[in-house]
Scaffold this motif. Structure first.
Motif, PDB file in Angstrom:
ATOM      1  N   ASP A 360       0.822  -1.208   0.000  1.00 57.18           N
ATOM      2  CA  ASP A 360       0.000   0.000   0.000  1.00 57.18           C
ATOM      3  C   ASP A 360       0.860   1.264   0.000  1.00 57.18           C
ATOM      4  O   ASP A 360       0.567   2.230  -0.709  1.00 57.18           O
ATOM      5  N   ALA A 361       1.915   1.241   0.811  1.00 54.43           N
ATOM      6  CA  ALA A 361       2.792   2.412   0.875  1.00 54.43           C
ATOM      7  C   ALA A 361       3.504   2.634  -0.446  1.00 54.43           C
ATOM      8  O   ALA A 361       3.619   3.775  -0.914  1.00 54.43           O
ATOM      9  N   GLN A 362       3.969   1.562  -1.066  1.00 56.61           N
ATOM     10  CA  GLN A 362       4.659   1.694  -2.353  1.00 56.61           C
ATOM     11  C   GLN A 362       3.717   2.218  -3.434  1.00 56.61           C
ATOM     12  O   GLN A 362       4.101   3.051  -4.260  1.00 56.61           O
ATOM     13  N   GLU A 363       2.493   1.722  -3.426  1.00 61.06           N
ATOM     14  CA  GLU A 363       1.517   2.188  -4.411  1.00 61.06           C
ATOM     15  C   GLU A 363       1.196   3.665  -4.199  1.00 61.06           C
ATOM     16  O   GLU A 363       1.070   4.433  -5.157  1.00 61.06           O
ATOM     17  N   PHE A 364       1.066   4.062  -2.933  1.00 58.65           N
ATOM     18  CA  PHE A 364       0.788   5.461  -2.634  1.00 58.65           C
ATOM     19  C   PHE A 364       1.935   6.352  -3.081  1.00 58.65           C
ATOM     20  O   PHE A 364       1.723   7.412  -3.697  1.00 58.65           O
ATOM     21  N   MET A 365       3.161   5.956  -2.792  1.00 62.78           N
ATOM     22  CA  MET A 365       4.318   6.753  -3.180  1.00 62.78           C
ATOM     23  C   MET A 365       4.399   6.899  -4.700  1.00 62.78           C
ATOM     24  O   MET A 365       4.707   7.975  -5.220  1.00 62.78           O
ATOM     25  N   SER A 366       4.134   5.807  -5.422  1.00 65.60           N
ATOM     26  CA  SER A 366       4.201   5.861  -6.882  1.00 65.60           C
ATOM     27  C   SER A 366       3.144   6.804  -7.451  1.00 65.60           C
ATOM     28  O   SER A 366       3.407   7.555  -8.401  1.00 65.60           O
ATOM     29  N   ALA A 367       1.944   6.758  -6.877  1.00 70.02           N
ATOM     30  CA  ALA A 367       0.843   7.556  -7.409  1.00 70.02           C
ATOM     31  C   ALA A 367       0.919   9.017  -6.990  1.00 70.02           C
ATOM     32  O   ALA A 367       0.438   9.892  -7.728  1.00 70.02           O
ATOM     33  N   TRP A 368       1.534   9.285  -5.838  1.00 75.85           N
ATOM     34  CA  TRP A 368       1.509  10.647  -5.321  1.00 75.85           C
ATOM     35  C   TRP A 368       2.909  11.220  -5.075  1.00 75.85           C
ATOM     36  O   TRP A 368       3.406  12.010  -5.862  1.00 75.85           O
ATOM     37  N   SER A 369       3.535  10.829  -3.960  1.00 76.32           N
ATOM     38  CA  SER A 369       4.750  11.525  -3.511  1.00 76.32           C
ATOM     39  C   SER A 369       5.895  11.453  -4.521  1.00 76.32           C
ATOM     40  O   SER A 369       6.469  12.478  -4.907  1.00 76.32           O
ATOM     41  N   THR A 370       6.253  10.238  -4.970  1.00 81.78           N
ATOM     42  CA  THR A 370       7.368  10.121  -5.924  1.00 81.78           C
ATOM     43  C   THR A 370       7.048  10.851  -7.217  1.00 81.78           C
ATOM     44  O   THR A 370       7.935  11.475  -7.827  1.00 81.78           O
ATOM     45  N   TYR A 371       5.799  10.779  -7.641  1.00 81.55           N
ATOM     46  CA  TYR A 371       5.388  11.509  -8.839  1.00 81.55           C
ATOM     47  C   TYR A 371       5.609  13.002  -8.661  1.00 81.55           C
ATOM     48  O   TYR A 371       6.141  13.686  -9.558  1.00 81.55           O
ATOM     49  N   TYR A 372       5.229  13.530  -7.494  1.00 85.57           N
ATOM     50  CA  TYR A 372       5.425  14.947  -7.245  1.00 85.57           C
ATOM     51  C   TYR A 372       6.906  15.316  -7.197  1.00 85.57           C
ATOM     52  O   TYR A 372       7.314  16.333  -7.749  1.00 85.57           O
ATOM     53  N   TRP A 373       7.713  14.504  -6.522  1.00 89.40           N
ATOM     54  CA  TRP A 373       9.146  14.841  -6.438  1.00 89.40           C
ATOM     55  C   TRP A 373       9.761  14.889  -7.841  1.00 89.40           C
ATOM     56  O   TRP A 373      10.560  15.780  -8.135  1.00 89.40           O
ATOM     57  N   ALA A 374       9.395  13.936  -8.672  1.00 89.75           N
ATOM     58  CA  ALA A 374       9.916  13.945 -10.045  1.00 89.75           C
ATOM     59  C   ALA A 374       9.400  15.161 -10.815  1.00 89.75           C
ATOM     60  O   ALA A 374      10.138  15.769 -11.604  1.00 89.75           O
ATOM     61  N   TRP A 375       8.157  15.506 -10.600  1.00 90.53           N
ATOM     62  CA  TRP A 375       7.573  16.670 -11.280  1.00 90.53           C
ATOM     63  C   TRP A 375       8.302  17.945 -10.885  1.00 90.53           C
ATOM     64  O   TRP A 375       8.647  18.770 -11.728  1.00 90.53           O
ATOM     65  N   TRP A 376       8.564  18.108  -9.591  1.00 93.82           N
ATOM     66  CA  TRP A 376       9.288  19.304  -9.152  1.00 93.82           C
ATOM     67  C   TRP A 376      10.700  19.321  -9.733  1.00 93.82           C
ATOM     68  O   TRP A 376      11.185  20.388 -10.121  1.00 93.82           O
ATOM     69  N   VAL A 377      11.353  18.164  -9.774  1.00 91.38           N
ATOM     70  CA  VAL A 377      12.695  18.113 -10.367  1.00 91.38           C
ATOM     71  C   VAL A 377      12.638  18.523 -11.838  1.00 91.38           C
ATOM     72  O   VAL A 377      13.491  19.262 -12.328  1.00 91.38           O
ATOM     73  N   SER A 378      11.624  18.069 -12.540  1.00 93.94           N
ATOM     74  CA  SER A 378      11.519  18.390 -13.969  1.00 93.94           C
ATOM     75  C   SER A 378      11.262  19.872 -14.191  1.00 93.94           C
ATOM     76  O   SER A 378      11.598  20.414 -15.253  1.00 93.94           O
ATOM     77  N   TRP A 379      10.681  20.542 -13.219  1.00 96.21           N
ATOM     78  CA  TRP A 379      10.405  21.967 -13.358  1.00 96.21           C
ATOM     79  C   TRP A 379      11.566  22.833 -12.885  1.00 96.21           C
ATOM     80  O   TRP A 379      11.547  24.049 -13.087  1.00 96.21           O
ATOM     81  N   THR A 380      12.576  22.251 -12.234  1.00 93.53           N
ATOM     82  CA  THR A 380      13.633  23.077 -11.662  1.00 93.53           C
ATOM     83  C   THR A 380      14.413  23.895 -12.685  1.00 93.53           C
ATOM     84  O   THR A 380      14.734  25.061 -12.399  1.00 93.53           O
ATOM     85  N   PRO A 381      14.763  23.365 -13.877  1.00 96.44           N
ATOM     86  CA  PRO A 381      15.496  24.232 -14.813  1.00 96.44           C
ATOM     87  C   PRO A 381      14.670  25.440 -15.243  1.00 96.44           C
ATOM     88  O   PRO A 381      15.158  26.578 -15.248  1.00 96.44           O
ATOM     89  N   PHE A 382      13.413  25.198 -15.576  1.00 95.77           N
ATOM     90  CA  PHE A 382      12.566  26.263 -16.091  1.00 95.77           C
ATOM     91  C   PHE A 382      12.187  27.262 -14.986  1.00 95.77           C
ATOM     92  O   PHE A 382      12.422  28.471 -15.096  1.00 95.77           O
ATOM     93  N   VAL A 383      11.649  26.767 -13.879  1.00 97.66           N
ATOM     94  CA  VAL A 383      11.258  27.670 -12.800  1.00 97.66           C
ATOM     95  C   VAL A 383      12.494  28.277 -12.143  1.00 97.66           C
ATOM     96  O   VAL A 383      12.514  29.460 -11.787  1.00 97.66           O
ATOM     97  N   GLY A 384      13.551  27.457 -11.981  1.00 95.16           N
ATOM     98  CA  GLY A 384      14.756  27.958 -11.359  1.00 95.16           C
ATOM     99  C   GLY A 384      15.384  29.091 -12.141  1.00 95.16           C
ATOM    100  O   GLY A 384      15.762  30.128 -11.577  1.00 95.16           O
ATOM    101  N   MET A 385      15.515  28.939 -13.451  1.00 96.10           N
ATOM    102  CA  MET A 385      16.111  30.007 -14.259  1.00 96.10           C
ATOM    103  C   MET A 385      15.225  31.235 -14.289  1.00 96.10           C
ATOM    104  O   MET A 385      15.718  32.377 -14.308  1.00 96.10           O
ATOM    105  N   PHE A 386      13.929  31.030 -14.284  1.00 95.72           N
ATOM    106  CA  PHE A 386      13.028  32.175 -14.241  1.00 95.72           C
ATOM    107  C   PHE A 386      13.146  32.901 -12.901  1.00 95.72           C
ATOM    108  O   PHE A 386      13.204  34.134 -12.844  1.00 95.72           O
TER     109      PHE A 386
END
Length: 629
Positions: A360-386
């Motif tokens: 259950d914890a692994q499924e939750f992390m995949s659907a929510w937390s890990t997804y968010y951490w990856a999303w924030w990482v993907s936005w760091t070049p664009f938001v960071g440079m801005f």
């Protein structure tokens, strides 16, 4: 007569004192006073004051464009194959590397708190005497519009409601739909959208601003690694990093635009009372908005993004205030401090959830937390440079406070008001869980409140503006990355990357709607994984740079000089002494610990001779300041 003579003598003494003070001030602030620039006296230098020129990096541009075109062609010709690949990659990232993203979030947050409130807090993201370009209000509003604006409107009611009806595994003892579930749901949401998310943005934004506006380097992701990799950061390694930065920016932003397009389309259906919109309408929405954000991008930062940001934050703020006033006001006001305390108390539990091994914890992390951490990482070049563009002249303490603490507080209030109202409606009217999709949730909430039709239109307008500000910021950043960090990239490169961004979102959404959006999210996570490794090197490089910063060196000089002076004074004169500055034998003074000949301490200071002012002649004393009237 004696009185006049005394006054004249006092005036001369005062003028002499001012002249002496001015001379001392020059001696400790002018890099040229000692004959050659002393590492502890360098004032910093902006990239525009150097000899650097900005040309299109053909390798970076061509490779990044080829990757994007390949993904578009893959989505058009073999959508099933792309979906299969994205699904397998998603499982790889979330299952095998979920722990890595979890650890990285904690490290980044701690690192930024250390920078903002530790010994480097007074270091300025610019030259020593540089003032911020934007007012604090405009600065903060631009942070939001370029950061997570669309997500706030989409996930505002959706995420708290999801955790309210199905509490996270870390809170299995919480009864779904209860008052405690309401606090837990909001605390988990703030964990995803609060300090952790903004710490990622602050890391890259602060590192770029420091490198470009204090060390005179190019505002590139590869340039951030120079303190660790040296000249290799300008070769193949650097080009690989910059290509990844463009690709991860494009996919990360495309996810946000995909969400925005679906929600805008659904809002039009609900407000207009029309049936399901077809693919042609969806493409039309993306095309119109693409034209809008490209025009905004080529209009310039000040005229485009700042104006739209200020307008939209006022609009979103009014929408949130309206929900607070006409919704369960007393409940929401009580929830804000309660959720904050729950968040602080349960923070270790939520952080430790990533280490849980239960299915259950692994499924939750995949659907929510890990997804968010990856999303924030993907936005760091664009938001960071801005963020770097708009944060020049701020100290690290101001920067961390504004970029992490203030937006996190606003996110706390926003999710509590919007999510709390949605959960209250679910408890009292059982209305929210009947929504057909996530896109319906915000409009279902507004429909249950007074003036639902009007506020729904305002919500659509706000999403449109967030769409435009996010996309035009990303277009400028991708163009800048492909032009060796050009702060004002050419219009045609901005148009190319803006068009590519719209094309990726349109092709994948038209190919499969929400299913294709899931595939796009998976591709974003894959591209974010290697860039997460880059962030580790960014932290190491920035820490190394700050350890050699002129302000850091001056502060150590001050500690050493005061310590030696106080000890010598007490030993020689007891209580009756003052601190003065005198010469010492080599290797015995306050700076005996520093090798001032080390090129790493001063080689970065290379002003363009045409722009730099010549240092004053040490043999010529400065003129005394004019007496005050």
């Amino acid at each position: 007569m004696r009185t006049g003579s005394t006054g004249s003598q006092s005036g001369r003494t005062s003028a002499d004192q001012r002249a002496r003070a001015a001379r001392i001030l020059q001696e400790v602030t002018s890099p040229g006073t000692l004959g050659s620039p002393h590492p502890a006296l360098l004032p910093g230098i902006g990239v525009e004051q150097t000899h650097l020129s900005f040309r299109i990096d053909r390798v970076v541009f061509a490779v990044a464009a080829a990757v994007v075109l390949a993904v578009i062609a893959w989505g058009l010709l073999l959508p099933a194959g792309l979906a299969e690949f994205a699904g397998a990659a998603f499982e790889l990232v979330t299952v095998d590397f979920g722990w890595f993203f979890g650890v990285l979030t904690v490290v980044v947050l701690v690192f930024m708190m250390w920078l903002g409130f530790g010994r480097h807090r007074a270091v300025r993201l610019g030259q020593d005497d540089e003032e911020p370009e934007f007012s604090t209000i405009s600065w903060v509003t631009m942070l939001f519009s370029a950061g997570i604006g669309i997500g706030l409107l989409f996930y505002g009611p959706l995420e708290p409601m999801s955790f309210f009806l199905d509490p996270p595994p870390a809170f299995t003892g919480t009864e779904p739909g209860s008052g405690q579930a309401m606090h837990v749901a909001l605390a988990q949401t703030v964990f995803h959208w609060g300090p952790v998310a903004w710490a990622f943005y602050a890391l890259v934004g602060g590192a770029v601003a420091y490198a470009a506006y204090r060390k005179g380097r190019r505002p590139l992701m590869s340039a951030l690694l120079e303190p660790v990799f040296g000249e290799r950061s300008h070769g193949i390694l650097g080009k690989v990093v910059d290509v990844f930065a463009i690709v991860v920016t494009l996919f990360g932003t495309a996810v946000s635009l995909g969400i925005g397009a679906l929600q805008i389309g659904r809002g039009v259906e609900i407000v207009g009372g029309v049936g399901r919109l077809g693919n042609a309408v969806l493409v039309g929405i993306i095309a119109v908005l693409a034209v809008a954000f490209i025009l905004s991008a080529v209009s310039g930062l000040k005229r485009g993004i700042r104006a739209l940001s200020n307008i939209n934050m006022a609009l979103a703020g009014l929408l949130g205030l309206f929900i607070l006033v006409v919704g369960p006001t007393v409940l929401l006001l009580n929830l804000v401090p309660g959720v904050l305390m729950t968040f602080v108390a349960e923070l270790p539990v939520m952080m430790g959830q990533s280490a849980a091994t239960s299915p259950d914890a692994q499924e939750f992390m995949s659907a929510w937390s890990t997804y968010y951490w990856a999303w924030w990482v993907s936005w760091t070049p664009f938001v960071g440079m801005f963020i770097a563009k708009i944060s020049r002249g701020r100290t690290l303490r101001e920067f961390v406070t504004a970029v992490i603490v203030v937006p996190s507080a606003v996110c706390l209030v926003w999710f509590t008001v919007v999510g709390g109202t949605a959960m209250w409606l679910e408890q009292t009217r059982s209305a929210m869980s009947a929504s057909e999709s996530g896109e319906d949730m915000l409009f279902a909430l507004l429909r249950e409140l007074p003036f639902g039709a009007v506020t729904s239109v305002l919500a659509i307008v706000s999403i449109v503006i967030f769409f435009v500000t996010s996309a035009d910021s990303a277009s400028i950043v991708m163009a800048s990355l492909s032009e060796q960090g050009n702060p004002t990239p050419r219009r045609w490169t901005t148009v190319v990357w803006g068009s590519a961004l719209a094309a990726v979102a349109a092709v994948l959404l038209v190919g499969g709607g929400e299913v294709a959006l899931s595939g796009l999210q998976s591709l974003m996570m894959v591209s974010a994984l290697p860039f997460a490794v880059v962030l580790i090197f960014v932290m190491a490089a920035w820490a190394k740079d700050l350890a050699r910063d002129p302000l850091t060196l001056r502060r150590r000089y001050a500690r050493e000089a005061l310590d030696q002076g106080v000890r010598a004074g007490i030993e020689e004169h007891g209580d009756d002494f003052v601190i003065g500055v005198v010469a010492t034998a080599p290797d015995e003074g306050a700076g005996s610990w520093l090798d001032t000949e080390d090129p790493a301490l001063s080689d970065w200071y290379r002003p363009d001779e045409g722009d730099a002012e010549p240092p004053p002649d040490p043999s010529t004393p400065p003129s005394a300041p004019a007496p005050r009237e």
